[in-house]
Motif scaffolding. Structure first.
Motif, PDB file in Angstrom:
ATOM      1  N   PRO A  89       0.821  -1.219   0.000  1.00  0.00           N
ATOM      2  CA  PRO A  89       0.000   0.000   0.000  1.00  0.00           C
ATOM      3  C   PRO A  89       0.857   1.272   0.000  1.00  0.00           C
ATOM      4  O   PRO A  89       0.353   2.357  -0.277  1.00  0.00           O
ATOM      5  CB  PRO A  89      -0.807  -0.101   1.301  1.00  0.00           C
ATOM      6  CG  PRO A  89      -0.618  -1.482   1.808  1.00  0.00           C
ATOM      7  CD  PRO A  89       0.643  -2.014   1.208  1.00  0.00           C
ATOM      8  N   GLN A  90       2.159   1.121   0.301  1.00  0.00           N
ATOM      9  CA  GLN A  90       3.057   2.289   0.319  1.00  0.00           C
ATOM     10  C   GLN A  90       3.686   2.583  -1.036  1.00  0.00           C
ATOM     11  O   GLN A  90       4.448   3.529  -1.182  1.00  0.00           O
ATOM     12  CB  GLN A  90       4.188   2.053   1.328  1.00  0.00           C
ATOM     13  CG  GLN A  90       3.684   1.896   2.741  1.00  0.00           C
ATOM     14  CD  GLN A  90       4.809   1.615   3.724  1.00  0.00           C
ATOM     15  OE1 GLN A  90       5.956   1.997   3.491  1.00  0.00           O
ATOM     16  NE2 GLN A  90       4.484   0.960   4.822  1.00  0.00           N
ATOM     17  N   GLY A  91       3.362   1.743  -2.032  1.00  0.00           N
ATOM     18  CA  GLY A  91       4.027   1.869  -3.326  1.00  0.00           C
ATOM     19  C   GLY A  91       3.482   2.952  -4.226  1.00  0.00           C
ATOM     20  O   GLY A  91       2.463   3.579  -3.933  1.00  0.00           O
ATOM     21  N   ARG A  92       4.165   3.148  -5.361  1.00  0.00           N
ATOM     22  CA  ARG A  92       3.694   4.037  -6.422  1.00  0.00           C
ATOM     23  C   ARG A  92       2.386   3.479  -6.970  1.00  0.00           C
ATOM     24  O   ARG A  92       2.248   2.266  -7.151  1.00  0.00           O
ATOM     25  CB  ARG A  92       4.771   4.079  -7.529  1.00  0.00           C
ATOM     26  CG  ARG A  92       4.331   4.785  -8.804  1.00  0.00           C
ATOM     27  CD  ARG A  92       5.522   5.129  -9.680  1.00  0.00           C
ATOM     28  NE  ARG A  92       6.136   3.959 -10.306  1.00  0.00           N
ATOM     29  CZ  ARG A  92       6.379   3.858 -11.633  1.00  0.00           C
ATOM     30  NH1 ARG A  92       6.061   4.854 -12.432  1.00  0.00           N
ATOM     31  NH2 ARG A  92       6.965   2.780 -12.117  1.00  0.00           N
ATOM     32  N   LEU A  93       1.424   4.350  -7.252  1.00  0.00           N
ATOM     33  CA  LEU A  93       0.110   3.896  -7.740  1.00  0.00           C
ATOM     34  C   LEU A  93       0.210   3.354  -9.154  1.00  0.00           C
ATOM     35  O   LEU A  93       0.749   3.994 -10.050  1.00  0.00           O
ATOM     36  CB  LEU A  93      -0.904   5.036  -7.681  1.00  0.00           C
ATOM     37  CG  LEU A  93      -1.672   5.207  -6.364  1.00  0.00           C
ATOM     38  CD1 LEU A  93      -2.631   6.393  -6.469  1.00  0.00           C
ATOM     39  CD2 LEU A  93      -2.434   3.940  -5.983  1.00  0.00           C
ATOM     40  N   PHE A  94      -0.300   2.154  -9.319  1.00  0.00           N
ATOM     41  CA  PHE A  94      -0.299   1.431 -10.585  1.00  0.00           C
ATOM     42  C   PHE A  94      -1.356   2.024 -11.524  1.00  0.00           C
ATOM     43  O   PHE A  94      -2.514   2.161 -11.130  1.00  0.00           O
ATOM     44  CB  PHE A  94      -0.611  -0.035 -10.288  1.00  0.00           C
ATOM     45  CG  PHE A  94      -0.487  -0.973 -11.442  1.00  0.00           C
ATOM     46  CD1 PHE A  94       0.726  -1.158 -12.086  1.00  0.00           C
ATOM     47  CD2 PHE A  94      -1.582  -1.684 -11.882  1.00  0.00           C
ATOM     48  CE1 PHE A  94       0.847  -2.050 -13.138  1.00  0.00           C
ATOM     49  CE2 PHE A  94      -1.474  -2.585 -12.931  1.00  0.00           C
ATOM     50  CZ  PHE A  94      -0.256  -2.757 -13.566  1.00  0.00           C
ATOM     51  N   ASP A  95      -0.953   2.382 -12.739  1.00  0.00           N
ATOM     52  CA  ASP A  95      -1.910   2.839 -13.751  1.00  0.00           C
ATOM     53  C   ASP A  95      -1.412   2.417 -15.138  1.00  0.00           C
ATOM     54  O   ASP A  95      -0.409   1.721 -15.258  1.00  0.00           O
ATOM     55  CB  ASP A  95      -2.134   4.353 -13.662  1.00  0.00           C
ATOM     56  CG  ASP A  95      -0.894   5.163 -13.974  1.00  0.00           C
ATOM     57  OD1 ASP A  95       0.125   4.591 -14.432  1.00  0.00           O
ATOM     58  OD2 ASP A  95      -0.930   6.383 -13.781  1.00  0.00           O
ATOM     59  N   ASN A  96      -2.106   2.864 -16.170  1.00  0.00           N
ATOM     60  CA  ASN A  96      -1.793   2.446 -17.532  1.00  0.00           C
ATOM     61  C   ASN A  96      -0.389   2.859 -17.974  1.00  0.00           C
ATOM     62  O   ASN A  96       0.234   2.183 -18.791  1.00  0.00           O
ATOM     63  CB  ASN A  96      -2.841   3.027 -18.485  1.00  0.00           C
ATOM     64  CG  ASN A  96      -3.257   2.030 -19.537  1.00  0.00           C
ATOM     65  OD1 ASN A  96      -3.171   0.826 -19.335  1.00  0.00           O
ATOM     66  ND2 ASN A  96      -3.683   2.533 -20.664  1.00  0.00           N
ATOM     67  N   LYS A  97       0.088   3.971 -17.426  1.00  0.00           N
ATOM     68  CA  LYS A  97       1.440   4.439 -17.753  1.00  0.00           C
ATOM     69  C   LYS A  97       2.485   3.471 -17.173  1.00  0.00           C
ATOM     70  O   LYS A  97       3.465   3.125 -17.835  1.00  0.00           O
ATOM     71  CB  LYS A  97       1.638   5.851 -17.178  1.00  0.00           C
ATOM     72  CG  LYS A  97       2.880   6.559 -17.668  1.00  0.00           C
ATOM     73  CD  LYS A  97       3.030   7.906 -16.950  1.00  0.00           C
ATOM     74  CE  LYS A  97       4.437   8.437 -17.143  1.00  0.00           C
ATOM     75  NZ  LYS A  97       4.695   9.581 -16.233  1.00  0.00           N
ATOM     76  N   VAL A  98       2.250   3.009 -15.946  1.00  0.00           N
ATOM     77  CA  VAL A  98       3.140   2.040 -15.297  1.00  0.00           C
ATOM     78  C   VAL A  98       3.101   0.709 -16.047  1.00  0.00           C
ATOM     79  O   VAL A  98       4.128   0.046 -16.214  1.00  0.00           O
ATOM     80  CB  VAL A  98       2.778   1.862 -13.794  1.00  0.00           C
ATOM     81  CG1 VAL A  98       3.714   0.863 -13.130  1.00  0.00           C
ATOM     82  CG2 VAL A  98       2.812   3.198 -13.068  1.00  0.00           C
ATOM     83  N   VAL A  99       1.917   0.320 -16.521  1.00  0.00           N
ATOM     84  CA  VAL A  99       1.772  -0.916 -17.311  1.00  0.00           C
ATOM     85  C   VAL A  99       2.753  -0.897 -18.477  1.00  0.00           C
ATOM     86  O   VAL A  99       3.505  -1.854 -18.694  1.00  0.00           O
ATOM     87  CB  VAL A  99       0.319  -1.088 -17.842  1.00  0.00           C
ATOM     88  CG1 VAL A  99       0.248  -2.212 -18.863  1.00  0.00           C
ATOM     89  CG2 VAL A  99      -0.646  -1.345 -16.696  1.00  0.00           C
TER      90      VAL A  99
END
Ligand code: 4G3
Length: 232
Positions: A89-99
């Motif tokens: 829960p402390q990580g960078r938020l996963f989104d389409n850019k991270v994908v």
């Protein structure tokens, strides 16, 4: 592309990775998805992998030895570029850019924690990045890792039935997907929009583009405000 999920509960994920599109792609050798049981690396005579936290407090903390040994053994079996990710829960938020960023690696190693977390030295020694799939806490990182595997794997060439599929779907181009319909033409009095029955492809494309924009404004106006590169 290869996905290695390190977990104390591989049975939580085997069904997910054997099913549907990911299962088929794994069978076909387009991707490789494997789970490794962290417990199999313990050197403790009682097979323990966790202990109480120094300084006191509730819960158990996953210990360095089995986790570090597990990560190193799995990494040693890999060739090419590798990113080690800890689901947290402390990580960078996963989104389409991270994908898209993660899809550029040959291998992703996804570490799943349980209990009240893992010994901080594991992160210091072996983790490249902490990743979060959303602002909520789960009982373990397994479901979060499954989300990352699924979202990245579907961008791999050949995994989706047709390549235009993922280019055309929601969020690509920063817009939501247009509404879809299939038979029957009328269900409980609700009719399929007339334009879709006609076969005028230019008109259908125009209608779909309008509906995409309309529902993005209505449901996700935040997507329109953002820099479009953010979603790509
Ligand atoms: C607390 C990831 C819980 C600390 C993992 C690990 C949510 C996410 C856990 C810790 C998780 C997420 C395991 N919960 N939002 N639970 O991606 O280090």
């Amino acid at each position: 592309m290869r996905f290695e999920v390190l977990t104390l509960f591989p049975e939580m994920l085997t069904g997910v990775f054997e099913s549907s599109i990911i299962g088929r792609a794994n069978q076909a050798g387009l991707i490789s998805v494997a789970c490794t049981d962290i417990r199999s690396f313990t050197k403790d005579k009682h097979r323990r992998v966790d202990d109480t936290p120094y300084g006191g407090g509730y819960g158990m903390v996953m210990q360095c030895q089995p986790v570090v040994d597990c990560i190193r053994a799995v990494k040693a079996s890999l060739t090419g570029s590798t990113r080690v990710i800890y689901m947290s829960p402390q990580g960078r938020l996963f989104d389409n850019k991270v994908v898209k960023e993660l899809a550029s690696y040959d291998n992703l190693v996804l570490l799943c924690g349980h209990y009240e977390g893992i010994d901080e030295r594991i992160i210091e020694l072996e983790v490249d990045e902490e990743l979060s799939v959303g602002n909520y806490v789960l009982t373990g990182g397994e479901l979060a890792a499954a989300i990352v595997v699924d979202a990245v794997a579907r961008t791999v060439e050949g995994v989706l039935p047709a390549n235009e599929c993922f280019e055309d779907e929601s969020l690509e181009g920063g817009l939501l997907e247009y509404p879809q319909y299939t038979r029957p033409r009328v269900f409980e009095g609700l009719e399929v929009p007339e334009v879709l029955l006609g076969g005028n492809h230019a008109l259908i494309a125009k209608w779909r583009a309008e509906r995409s924009l309309e529902r993005t404004v209505k449901k996700r106006p935040d997507l329109l405000k953002k820099d479009t590169e953010d979603e790509k």
